[in-house]
Design an enzyme around this catalytic site. Structure first.
Site, PDB file in Angstrom:
ATOM      1  N   HIS A 108       0.859  -1.185   0.000  1.00 37.16           N
ATOM      2  CA  HIS A 108       0.000   0.000   0.000  1.00 37.16           C
ATOM      3  C   HIS A 108       0.897   1.237   0.000  1.00 37.16           C
ATOM      4  O   HIS A 108       1.284   1.744   1.055  1.00 37.16           O
ATOM      5  CB  HIS A 108      -0.913  -0.010   1.237  1.00 37.16           C
ATOM      6  CG  HIS A 108      -1.929   1.103   1.258  1.00 37.16           C
ATOM      7  ND1 HIS A 108      -3.261   0.907   1.573  1.00 37.16           N
ATOM      8  CD2 HIS A 108      -1.820   2.424   1.001  1.00 37.16           C
ATOM      9  CE1 HIS A 108      -3.912   2.053   1.520  1.00 37.16           C
ATOM     10  NE2 HIS A 108      -3.053   2.999   1.183  1.00 37.16           N
ATOM     11  N   HIS A 124       1.587  17.410  -6.145  1.00 38.25           N
ATOM     12  CA  HIS A 124       1.064  17.415  -7.518  1.00 38.25           C
ATOM     13  C   HIS A 124       1.470  18.687  -8.269  1.00 38.25           C
ATOM     14  O   HIS A 124       1.580  18.678  -9.494  1.00 38.25           O
ATOM     15  CB  HIS A 124      -0.466  17.259  -7.505  1.00 38.25           C
ATOM     16  CG  HIS A 124      -0.911  15.912  -6.990  1.00 38.25           C
ATOM     17  ND1 HIS A 124      -2.099  15.721  -6.316  1.00 38.25           N
ATOM     18  CD2 HIS A 124      -0.328  14.688  -7.042  1.00 38.25           C
ATOM     19  CE1 HIS A 124      -2.210  14.435  -5.977  1.00 38.25           C
ATOM     20  NE2 HIS A 124      -1.142  13.798  -6.406  1.00 38.25           N
ATOM     21  N   GLU A 148     -12.075   6.867   5.962  1.00 40.00           N
ATOM     22  CA  GLU A 148     -11.215   7.312   7.063  1.00 40.00           C
ATOM     23  C   GLU A 148     -11.953   8.277   7.972  1.00 40.00           C
ATOM     24  O   GLU A 148     -11.347   9.001   8.750  1.00 40.00           O
ATOM     25  CB  GLU A 148      -9.962   7.964   6.492  1.00 40.00           C
ATOM     26  CG  GLU A 148      -9.066   6.939   5.849  1.00 40.00           C
ATOM     27  CD  GLU A 148      -8.408   7.455   4.608  1.00 40.00           C
ATOM     28  OE1 GLU A 148      -9.147   7.903   3.708  1.00 40.00           O
ATOM     29  OE2 GLU A 148      -7.182   7.412   4.547  1.00 40.00           O
ATOM     30  N   PRO A 207      -4.333   8.389 -12.367  1.00 41.54           N
ATOM     31  CA  PRO A 207      -3.966   9.068 -13.616  1.00 41.54           C
ATOM     32  C   PRO A 207      -4.453  10.515 -13.616  1.00 41.54           C
ATOM     33  O   PRO A 207      -5.577  10.783 -13.198  1.00 41.54           O
ATOM     34  CB  PRO A 207      -4.698   8.265 -14.694  1.00 41.54           C
ATOM     35  CG  PRO A 207      -5.158   7.005 -14.038  1.00 41.54           C
ATOM     36  CD  PRO A 207      -5.261   7.272 -12.575  1.00 41.54           C
TER      37      PRO A 207
HETATM   38  C1  LIG Z   1      -3.764   9.182   4.134  1.00 43.12           C
HETATM   39  N1  LIG Z   1      -4.522   8.117   3.566  1.00 43.12           N
HETATM   40  C2  LIG Z   1      -5.103   8.201   2.333  1.00 43.12           C
HETATM   41  N2  LIG Z   1      -6.448   8.041   2.215  1.00 43.12           N
HETATM   42  C3  LIG Z   1      -7.051   8.178   1.021  1.00 43.12           C
HETATM   43  N3  LIG Z   1      -6.407   8.480  -0.117  1.00 43.12           N
HETATM   44  C4  LIG Z   1      -5.088   8.643  -0.049  1.00 43.12           C
HETATM   45  C5  LIG Z   1      -4.368   8.494   1.164  1.00 43.12           C
HETATM   46  N4  LIG Z   1      -3.069   8.675   0.901  1.00 43.12           N
HETATM   47  C6  LIG Z   1      -2.978   8.949  -0.434  1.00 43.12           C
HETATM   48  N5  LIG Z   1      -4.197   8.948  -1.001  1.00 43.12           N
HETATM   49  C7  LIG Z   1      -4.548   9.214  -2.414  1.00 43.12           C
HETATM   50  O1  LIG Z   1      -3.351   9.140  -3.176  1.00 43.12           O
HETATM   51  C8  LIG Z   1      -3.066  10.422  -3.808  1.00 43.12           C
HETATM   52  C9  LIG Z   1      -1.569  10.646  -3.841  1.00 43.12           C
HETATM   53  O2  LIG Z   1      -0.955   9.703  -4.694  1.00 43.12           O
HETATM   54  P1  LIG Z   1      -1.106   9.711  -6.289  1.00 43.12           P
HETATM   55  O3  LIG Z   1      -1.177  11.156  -6.738  1.00 43.12           O
HETATM   56  O4  LIG Z   1      -2.358   8.969  -6.654  1.00 43.12           O
HETATM   57  O5  LIG Z   1       0.135   9.028  -6.759  1.00 43.12           O
HETATM   58  C10 LIG Z   1      -3.820  11.425  -2.957  1.00 43.12           C
HETATM   59  O6  LIG Z   1      -4.118  12.594  -3.681  1.00 43.12           O
HETATM   60  C11 LIG Z   1      -5.074  10.635  -2.558  1.00 43.12           C
HETATM   61  O7  LIG Z   1      -6.037  10.668  -3.576  1.00 43.12           O
END
Ligand SMILES: CNc1ncnc2c1ncn2[C@@H]1O[C@H](COP(=O)(O)O)[C@@H](O)[C@H]1O
Length: 380
Positions: A23, A98, A233, A132
């Site tokens: 994860h 981002h 969450e 994406p």
């Molecule tokens: C803290 N726990 C969490 N709960 C929910 N979504 C999470 C997260 N941690 C990360 N993300 C999801 O992953 C994105 C960042 O990686 P990517 O841009 O996709 O690679 C975040 O913007 C969120 O949508």
């Protein structure tokens, strides 16, 4: 708790060597050091080569990268090591990342170096997940995924680590976007079936509606994907029931399953009956305020009730952690002997989205490592 005998093993990375990371959000796993590097070089980035990356070797890998540590991350953030980020702060942390990953090249470099950092910690199996995005100078969602896959393919050749990709659905972006994401994932999986193996459902739990999310997961399963779904969450037993009934292959977090933490008796009974492996992300959940402390993390109850779980980092960059660090936190609240830790590692293989052949291969490596670790521990 009297597990000092394990410290040399943990310090030498034995646990992570024999461990898997299931994860890990790609952008959330970018360390401050790497992010600063990409930011500083963004103007020089081009698609043709690495020459603008002076500290990067010919494979695009950052040299002299410090492994993440709470201390290192906090030096960059100017924050204290016990600083808590509320969930809201997490979303703004992701948004800031981002803002830096603005080109396919930057995304590629980020991917390769995130993998390099996991590999430096001796992780041998990694499932990255990412959503994406058509943003800034990334021309399309397809090109976003292609850049990540290229990073994975190149890193796979260079590091002793087996890599998979899960395509993330951001629940905040709504139903239409989610179905399109499954479609895109199917297109890319047809081209890279060994890499693109799953769908992740994540994003801000305050958005989205559980009914369409379940329908999207059904479609993803119909397309042959394995699914990992974040449980909300925020306390939301109805949604958690809908997700448990659907039974994704794995669940993210799961803090609010138990009545002690806001769940209900019915929900907990269902969770026990379904026995879906939970991806436990201790530092992330404590830092974001989801769990009050390590002691109050759901992993302790999952362990006590012999329910399946996997130790994961979630967003190692944002939360300044490592896989070994997460195991250390587990060992601070759960009493495990040598064999039980090895079993945790073997369980993670069983719950991974690797093929049966790959699982067999990983199991052999783990068993060998644990034999060595056992011998090493006798020497301490
Ligand atoms: C803290 N726990 C969490 N709960 C929910 N979504 C999470 C997260 N941690 C990360 N993300 C999801 O992953 C994105 C960042 O990686 P990517 O841009 O996709 O690679 C975040 O913007 C969120 O949508």
């Amino acid at each position: 708790m009297g597990f000092d005998f394990l410290n040399p093993v943990l310090n030498r990375g034995f646990v992570s060597v024999s461990s898997k990371e299931l994860h890990a959000h790609l952008n959330g796993s970018i360390s401050n050091h790497l992010l600063e590097h990409i930011k500083a070089n963004s103007e020089n980035l081009n698609e043709s080569g690495n020459e603008a990356f002076l500290p990067v070797d010919c494979s695009g890998v950052l040299m002299n990268v410090n492994n993440h540590s709470v201390e290192a991350a906090n030096v960059c953030n100017g924050k204290q090591s016990d600083t808590r980020r509320s969930l809201k702060e997490c979303w703004s942390a992701f948004a800031k990342i981002h803002e830096v990953i603005t080109t396919p090249r930057a995304l590629y470099v980020a991917t390769v170096n995130v993998i390099a950092e996991f590999s430096k910690e001796n992780v041998i199996y990694l499932e990255l997940r990412t959503g994406p995005k058509k943003v800034h100078n990334i021309p399309s969602k397809l090109s976003y995924v292609e850049s990540v896959v290229k990073g994975i393919t190149d890193a796979q050749k260079r590091f002793p680590i087996l890599l998979k990709l899960l395509i993330s659905i951001d629940r905040k972006k709504g139903e239409k976007d989610a179905f399109e994401t499954v479609e895109l994932a199917a297109t890319v999986a047809a081209k890279y079936p060994e890499i693109v193996v799953g769908i992740d459902v994540s994003g801000d739990p305050q958005y989205g509606n559980s009914i369409w999310i379940v329908n999207v997961m059904k479609e993803a399963r119909r397309r042959g994907f394995k699914i990992s779904c974040h449980l909300p969450e925020i306390v939301n037993p109805d949604e958690a029931i809908a997700f448990l009934e659907f039974a994704p292959e794995r669940l993210g977090h799961g803090q609010f399953l138990h009545p002690m933490y806001g769940g209900t008796a019915e929900l907990w009974e269902l969770a026990k009956q379904k026995r879906i492996p939970v991806e436990a992300c201790i530092s992330s959940n404590v830092a974001s305020g989801m769990a009050v402390s390590v002691e109050d993390h759901i992993v302790k109850i999952l362990h006590q009730e012999s329910l399946p779980y996997i130790i994961c980092t979630d967003d190692s960059g944002v939360f300044g952690t490592t896989l070994s660090n997460e195991y250390r936190k587990l060992l601070s609240v759960v009493q495990l002997n040598f064999q039980q830790i090895q079993n945790l590692c073997l369980d993670a293989v069983a719950y991974s989205f690797a093929t049966e052949g790959e699982k067999e291969y990983l199991n052999k490596i783990i068993q060998t490592w644990w034999l060595e670790a056992d011998c090493a521990s006798q020497a301490f």
